[in-house]
Scaffold this active site. Structure first.
Site, PDB file in Angstrom:
ATOM      1  N   GLN A 157       0.851  -1.183   0.000  1.00 17.87           N
ATOM      2  CA  GLN A 157       0.000   0.000   0.000  1.00 17.87           C
ATOM      3  C   GLN A 157       0.892   1.240   0.000  1.00 17.87           C
ATOM      4  O   GLN A 157       1.908   1.232   0.713  1.00 17.87           O
ATOM      5  CB  GLN A 157      -0.889   0.019   1.242  1.00 17.87           C
ATOM      6  CG  GLN A 157      -2.054   0.980   1.112  1.00 17.87           C
ATOM      7  CD  GLN A 157      -3.013   0.930   2.305  1.00 17.87           C
ATOM      8  OE1 GLN A 157      -2.595   0.712   3.426  1.00 17.87           O
ATOM      9  NE2 GLN A 157      -4.280   1.123   2.044  1.00 17.87           N
ATOM     10  N   MET A 195       6.833   5.398  10.344  1.00 20.04           N
ATOM     11  CA  MET A 195       6.685   6.772   9.854  1.00 20.04           C
ATOM     12  C   MET A 195       5.922   7.661  10.824  1.00 20.04           C
ATOM     13  O   MET A 195       6.091   8.869  10.823  1.00 20.04           O
ATOM     14  CB  MET A 195       6.022   6.757   8.481  1.00 20.04           C
ATOM     15  CG  MET A 195       6.912   6.068   7.445  1.00 20.04           C
ATOM     16  SD  MET A 195       6.337   6.286   5.767  1.00 20.04           S
ATOM     17  CE  MET A 195       4.863   5.288   5.776  1.00 20.04           C
ATOM     18  N   LYS A 196       5.091   7.051  11.667  1.00 23.17           N
ATOM     19  CA  LYS A 196       4.373   7.826  12.677  1.00 23.17           C
ATOM     20  C   LYS A 196       5.352   8.562  13.598  1.00 23.17           C
ATOM     21  O   LYS A 196       5.013   9.580  14.180  1.00 23.17           O
ATOM     22  CB  LYS A 196       3.492   6.873  13.495  1.00 23.17           C
ATOM     23  CG  LYS A 196       2.594   7.563  14.488  1.00 23.17           C
ATOM     24  CD  LYS A 196       1.740   6.566  15.235  1.00 23.17           C
ATOM     25  CE  LYS A 196       0.797   7.274  16.197  1.00 23.17           C
ATOM     26  NZ  LYS A 196       0.078   6.313  17.042  1.00 23.17           N
ATOM     27  N   GLU A 239     -10.357   3.967   5.662  1.00 18.32           N
ATOM     28  CA  GLU A 239      -9.790   4.295   6.976  1.00 18.32           C
ATOM     29  C   GLU A 239     -10.786   4.921   7.948  1.00 18.32           C
ATOM     30  O   GLU A 239     -10.699   4.702   9.149  1.00 18.32           O
ATOM     31  CB  GLU A 239      -8.558   5.184   6.799  1.00 18.32           C
ATOM     32  CG  GLU A 239      -7.411   4.491   6.061  1.00 18.32           C
ATOM     33  CD  GLU A 239      -6.938   3.200   6.724  1.00 18.32           C
ATOM     34  OE1 GLU A 239      -7.279   2.961   7.901  1.00 18.32           O
ATOM     35  OE2 GLU A 239      -6.248   2.414   6.052  1.00 18.32           O
ATOM     36  N   HIS A 277      -7.686  -2.228  15.016  1.00 16.21           N
ATOM     37  CA  HIS A 277      -7.769  -1.480  13.763  1.00 16.21           C
ATOM     38  C   HIS A 277      -7.570  -2.411  12.559  1.00 16.21           C
ATOM     39  O   HIS A 277      -8.384  -2.423  11.630  1.00 16.21           O
ATOM     40  CB  HIS A 277      -6.732  -0.352  13.753  1.00 16.21           C
ATOM     41  CG  HIS A 277      -6.784   0.502  12.528  1.00 16.21           C
ATOM     42  ND1 HIS A 277      -7.540   1.648  12.458  1.00 16.21           N
ATOM     43  CD2 HIS A 277      -6.201   0.365  11.311  1.00 16.21           C
ATOM     44  CE1 HIS A 277      -7.419   2.178  11.250  1.00 16.21           C
ATOM     45  NE2 HIS A 277      -6.604   1.420  10.535  1.00 16.21           N
ATOM     46  N   GLU A 278      -6.495  -3.194  12.608  1.00 20.36           N
ATOM     47  CA  GLU A 278      -6.211  -4.075  11.460  1.00 20.36           C
ATOM     48  C   GLU A 278      -7.304  -5.136  11.317  1.00 20.36           C
ATOM     49  O   GLU A 278      -7.683  -5.510  10.209  1.00 20.36           O
ATOM     50  CB  GLU A 278      -4.831  -4.722  11.597  1.00 20.36           C
ATOM     51  CG  GLU A 278      -3.672  -3.741  11.813  1.00 20.36           C
ATOM     52  CD  GLU A 278      -3.671  -2.528  10.894  1.00 20.36           C
ATOM     53  OE1 GLU A 278      -4.152  -2.647   9.749  1.00 20.36           O
ATOM     54  OE2 GLU A 278      -3.216  -1.446  11.316  1.00 20.36           O
ATOM     55  N   GLY A 290       2.207   1.296  11.632  1.00 21.39           N
ATOM     56  CA  GLY A 290       1.821   0.621  12.870  1.00 21.39           C
ATOM     57  C   GLY A 290       1.390  -0.796  12.550  1.00 21.39           C
ATOM     58  O   GLY A 290       1.825  -1.766  13.160  1.00 21.39           O
ATOM     59  N   GLY A 291       0.537  -0.889  11.553  1.00 16.04           N
ATOM     60  CA  GLY A 291       0.082  -2.196  11.109  1.00 16.04           C
ATOM     61  C   GLY A 291      -0.337  -2.112   9.664  1.00 16.04           C
ATOM     62  O   GLY A 291      -0.606  -1.018   9.158  1.00 16.04           O
ATOM     63  N   MET A 292      -0.355  -3.249   8.981  1.00 16.91           N
ATOM     64  CA  MET A 292      -0.870  -3.300   7.609  1.00 16.91           C
ATOM     65  C   MET A 292      -1.806  -4.489   7.547  1.00 16.91           C
ATOM     66  O   MET A 292      -1.432  -5.610   7.887  1.00 16.91           O
ATOM     67  CB  MET A 292       0.286  -3.428   6.605  1.00 16.91           C
ATOM     68  CG  MET A 292      -0.183  -3.512   5.151  1.00 16.91           C
ATOM     69  SD  MET A 292      -1.080  -2.033   4.613  1.00 16.91           S
ATOM     70  CE  MET A 292      -2.241  -2.751   3.449  1.00 16.91           C
ATOM     71  N   GLU A 293      -3.018  -4.204   7.060  1.00 17.98           N
ATOM     72  CA  GLU A 293      -4.122  -5.153   7.178  1.00 17.98           C
ATOM     73  C   GLU A 293      -4.079  -6.272   6.146  1.00 17.98           C
ATOM     74  O   GLU A 293      -5.120  -6.659   5.622  1.00 17.98           O
ATOM     75  CB  GLU A 293      -5.439  -4.377   7.082  1.00 17.98           C
ATOM     76  CG  GLU A 293      -5.696  -3.662   5.732  1.00 17.98           C
ATOM     77  CD  GLU A 293      -5.183  -2.228   5.669  1.00 17.98           C
ATOM     78  OE1 GLU A 293      -4.261  -1.890   6.433  1.00 17.98           O
ATOM     79  OE2 GLU A 293      -5.708  -1.452   4.846  1.00 17.98           O
ATOM     80  N   HIS A 308     -10.276  -3.790   9.554  1.00 20.31           N
ATOM     81  CA  HIS A 308     -10.088  -3.754   8.098  1.00 20.31           C
ATOM     82  C   HIS A 308     -10.579  -5.033   7.422  1.00 20.31           C
ATOM     83  O   HIS A 308     -10.835  -5.037   6.217  1.00 20.31           O
ATOM     84  CB  HIS A 308      -8.612  -3.560   7.752  1.00 20.31           C
ATOM     85  CG  HIS A 308      -8.189  -2.125   7.642  1.00 20.31           C
ATOM     86  ND1 HIS A 308      -8.819  -1.226   6.809  1.00 20.31           N
ATOM     87  CD2 HIS A 308      -7.188  -1.433   8.250  1.00 20.31           C
ATOM     88  CE1 HIS A 308      -8.216  -0.043   6.906  1.00 20.31           C
ATOM     89  NE2 HIS A 308      -7.232  -0.138   7.785  1.00 20.31           N
ATOM     90  N   TYR A 343      -8.742   9.126   8.254  1.00 22.59           N
ATOM     91  CA  TYR A 343      -9.039   8.344   9.456  1.00 22.59           C
ATOM     92  C   TYR A 343      -9.994   9.107  10.377  1.00 22.59           C
ATOM     93  O   TYR A 343     -11.071   8.617  10.728  1.00 22.59           O
ATOM     94  CB  TYR A 343      -7.753   8.067  10.251  1.00 22.59           C
ATOM     95  CG  TYR A 343      -6.740   7.191   9.558  1.00 22.59           C
ATOM     96  CD1 TYR A 343      -6.552   5.872   9.960  1.00 22.59           C
ATOM     97  CD2 TYR A 343      -5.951   7.678   8.521  1.00 22.59           C
ATOM     98  CE1 TYR A 343      -5.611   5.059   9.348  1.00 22.59           C
ATOM     99  CE2 TYR A 343      -5.010   6.875   7.899  1.00 22.59           C
ATOM    100  CZ  TYR A 343      -4.838   5.571   8.314  1.00 22.59           C
ATOM    101  OH  TYR A 343      -3.912   4.771   7.708  1.00 22.59           O
ATOM    102  N   ASP A 374       1.676   8.653  -0.845  1.00 24.58           N
ATOM    103  CA  ASP A 374       2.513   8.605   0.362  1.00 24.58           C
ATOM    104  C   ASP A 374       2.830  10.010   0.882  1.00 24.58           C
ATOM    105  O   ASP A 374       3.027  10.211   2.077  1.00 24.58           O
ATOM    106  CB  ASP A 374       3.831   7.862   0.087  1.00 24.58           C
ATOM    107  CG  ASP A 374       3.607   6.366  -0.128  1.00 24.58           C
ATOM    108  OD1 ASP A 374       2.596   5.843   0.379  1.00 24.58           O
ATOM    109  OD2 ASP A 374       4.434   5.738  -0.814  1.00 24.58           O
TER     110      ASP A 374
HETATM  111 ZN    ZN Z   1      -6.071   1.407   8.516  1.00 24.15          ZN
END
Ligand code: ZN
Length: 612
Positions: free
Chosen positions: A130, A562-563, A327, A304-305, A277-280, A308, A392, A384
């Site tokens: 993504q 990246m957060k 999101e 969250h994931e 943080g996470g990728m679903e 999704h 979100y 990106d």
């Molecule tokens: Zn998400």
């Protein structure tokens, strides 16, 4: 002839592939994958078909039945956002094969050398596809408007194991003739290689394609959940403890949104360089190790994931212009799961943290309000670069507003019907609004739907959460501005999220002596919780409290999420009178760059290009 997505070369007059079969030979010595892809179309097609690629070397394209070469061309020069279009001429073909090699600079792949891993003895590689990076792993119609099933055969060194966003079929010795020309048989069947096979029978958008290869082990944590990570007992045990409540959350999700459709819900904890943080990724969620805090608060990212699985993976935004459909719904669903599992106060705290984040994004985009809209126009824009909390949190606020209008029971029924109606489809904002108006008659007279979806900024009927803990934290933060530090009894039961919210509510710049005193008391700069640590360090930078710069440097070198990179690098290079900070930021980045995923490298470079 018209593009169907601003980020893809896919053309409306071309058929969409329905299946891809991949053979992938992993060459760790050159950080490349020698590959073959067999694409299937729903019906035979004559004429051109365009696929998205980025930094792939295309060796040949041919008819898999007759082995006859098919004419193809790569667009040149490469588009800085979309990459290169691979156009193939078909004559009544419903299948075609492509032989290609990925580049060491593939934007989806991070190749970790052994010293960059936990065990330091074997390499590791993983994908992050993504938003538009699947095209740097294999040629495809890399738009979420296209859904595809896949099968994959991964050829690996024997010491390594793999996981995918797919069902694992088997691990076995390589067989002659199955390389499908990805490489020659002598390479494919060489001593010390193994093959792992996977199938994904449910159609997914290409950005959900995922694999990881490394010294991977696992722990069972539930009837449909394993936690995978580098095979280090301490890492696996900590992850298994953190995520032991996963099955409870899946059941809550099913109660709210309908059956879980993906059979397995496994988790993979990646090395610290993982950019999100996470990728679903369906069946195999990818997670940053920074969510393992030892207090089960990582559950929020898992919620969250997991959410999704319904919103994003079952119902997918048609293009990134409608990213809020993924999101915003998922943030809403995540908070409903958190509320059910951890209580209303915890959910309110999350809403409050999100609200502060949304307010800050308005400041970030004040010169480019287009990206404060829910429905955006991303023509010529790298997704990106404009990734933000807006889809979100403004998306969440919009859905929360609808819930307040029609009441929770009616909104829950609406959500279930929405998911059942559109599952395994890709939709846009208008399709959602039409469905909303059809199922909630008169809603457009109660809520300004156009203002919410097409307007800039935060609509007046958005709402800050109301809860005791939220109000108390915000008022304590206001008192800090008057010089009063919170007393120990006031923060005795605070976890990371309370501190995160407190720090977010402090002024952007405070007296250095005040900050040092706060830290001397509560040790925030050394917090094991990165949200707290980074929140504090960001404040330290904007207050020019240089005592903390060595901690900033350590942090930027140990994680690639990246957060954390975005606010720290931005705080260093934004604004006037920051010459020393800019030199510092450039040096740290040049030393840390190799440890970041290519997407994170690009994001930091983009921050620098705006401010240096
Ligand atoms: Zn998400």
């Amino acid at each position: 002839m018209a593009p169907i997505d601003p980020h893809s070369f896919t053309d409306s007059s071309h058929p969409l592939a329905t299946h891809i079969s991949l053979s992938l030979f992993f060459d760790f010595s050159s950080s490349t994958i020698h590959s073959s892809a067999l694409l299937s179309l729903p019906t035979p097609h004559s004429g051109p078909i365009s696929l998205d690629t980025r930094s792939l070397s295309i060796n040949s394209v041919f008819d898999p039945l007759t082995k006859t070469p098919l004419p193809f061309s790569l667009s040149s020069p490469s588009d800085p956002i979309k990459g290169q279009s691979l156009t193939i001429s078909l004559s009544n073909h419903s299948k075609f094969s492509i032989i290609f090699t990925t580049s060491p600079s593939s934007s989806a792949l991070q190749w970790l050398s052994p010293p960059q891993t936990f065990n330091k003895s074997l390499p590791f590689v993983y994908t992050q596809c993504q938003s538009i990076h699947a095209r740097s792993v294999f040629p495809c119609q890399d738009t979420p408007a296209a859904r595809i099933c896949y099968s994959a055969r991964l050829n690996l060194p024997r010491q390594l194991f793999s996981v995918m966003s797919a069902r694992h079929v088997e691990r076995r010795a390589p067989g002659a003739g199955e390389a499908a020309m990805a490489c020659d048989d002598s390479m494919w069947c060489a001593e010390g290689r193994m093959v792992e096979e996977f199938v994904m029978e449910q159609p997914i958008p290409p950005y959900l394609f995922a694999f990881a290869v490394g010294e991977i082990g696992f722990r069972e944590v539930g009837p449909r959940t394993r936690v995978y990570a580098e095979a280090v007992p301490a890492v696996l045990d900590a992850a298994a403890r953190e995520f032991s409540g996963t099955e409870d959350m899946i059941r809550v999700g099913e109660g709210l949104f309908g059956p879980y459709e993906w059979e397995r819900f496994d988790l993979l904890v990646l090395p610290p360089s993982f950019p999100y943080g996470g990728m679903e990724n369906p069946r195999m969620v990818f997670l940053t190790p920074t969510v393992i805090k030892g207090d089960a608060s990582g559950a929020q990212v898992v919620a969250h994931e997991l959410a999704h699985s319904w919103t994003g993976n079952l119902i997918t935004n048609k293009t990134n212009d409608h990213f809020w459909l993924n999101e915003g719904f998922t943030t809403y669903a995540e908070r409903r799961i958190v509320e059910a599992v951890q209580g209303e106060d915890r959910a309110a705290l999350n809403i409050g943290i999100g609200w502060r984040g949304l307010v800050e994004e308005m400041e970030r985009f004040k010169d480019n309000m287009e990206f404060t809209k829910l429905k955006t126009n991303q023509e010529g824009v790298d997704p990106d670069d404009v990734y933000s909390q807006v889809p979100y949190e403004k998306g969440f606020q919009f859905l929360w507003r609808i819930e307040r209008q029609i009441g929770r029971p009616a909104f829950d029924d609406f959500l279930k019907k929405y998911i059942a109606t559109f599952k395994f489809q890709s939709i846009d904002t208008d399709m959602f609004l039409n469905f909303l108006k059809a199922n909630v008659p008169g809603i457009e007279n109660e809520i300004d739907l156009k203002l919410w979806t097409e307007g800039t900024g935060i609509p007046p009927d958005a709402m800050e959460p109301v809860s005791n803990i939220y109000t108390k934290i915000v008022s304590l933060a206001n008192e800090f501005k008057q010089g009063r530090m919170p007393r120990e009894d006031e923060v005795a039961d605070w976890h990371g999220q309370e501190w995160e919210l407190y720090l977010e509510n402090l002024p952007k710049s405070v007296e250095a002596s005040q900050l040092t005193a706060l830290d001397a008391h509560y040790r925030l700069a050394e917090s094991k919780d990165y949200e707290v640590k980074v929140g504090f360090l960001q404040l330290a930078i904007s207050s020019k409290c240089r005592d903390y710069y060595s901690e900033v440097e350590r942090t930027l070198k140990e994680v690639g999420r990246m957060k954390y990179l975005r606010p720290l690098y931005s705080a260093l290079v934004q604004g006037v009178g920051k010459e020393e900070e800019k030199v510092f930021a450039k040096r740290v980045f040049s030393e840390a760059r190799d440890c970041y995923h290519p997407i994170a490298q690009g994001v930091v470079e983009s921050i620098f290009s705006k401010h240096l």
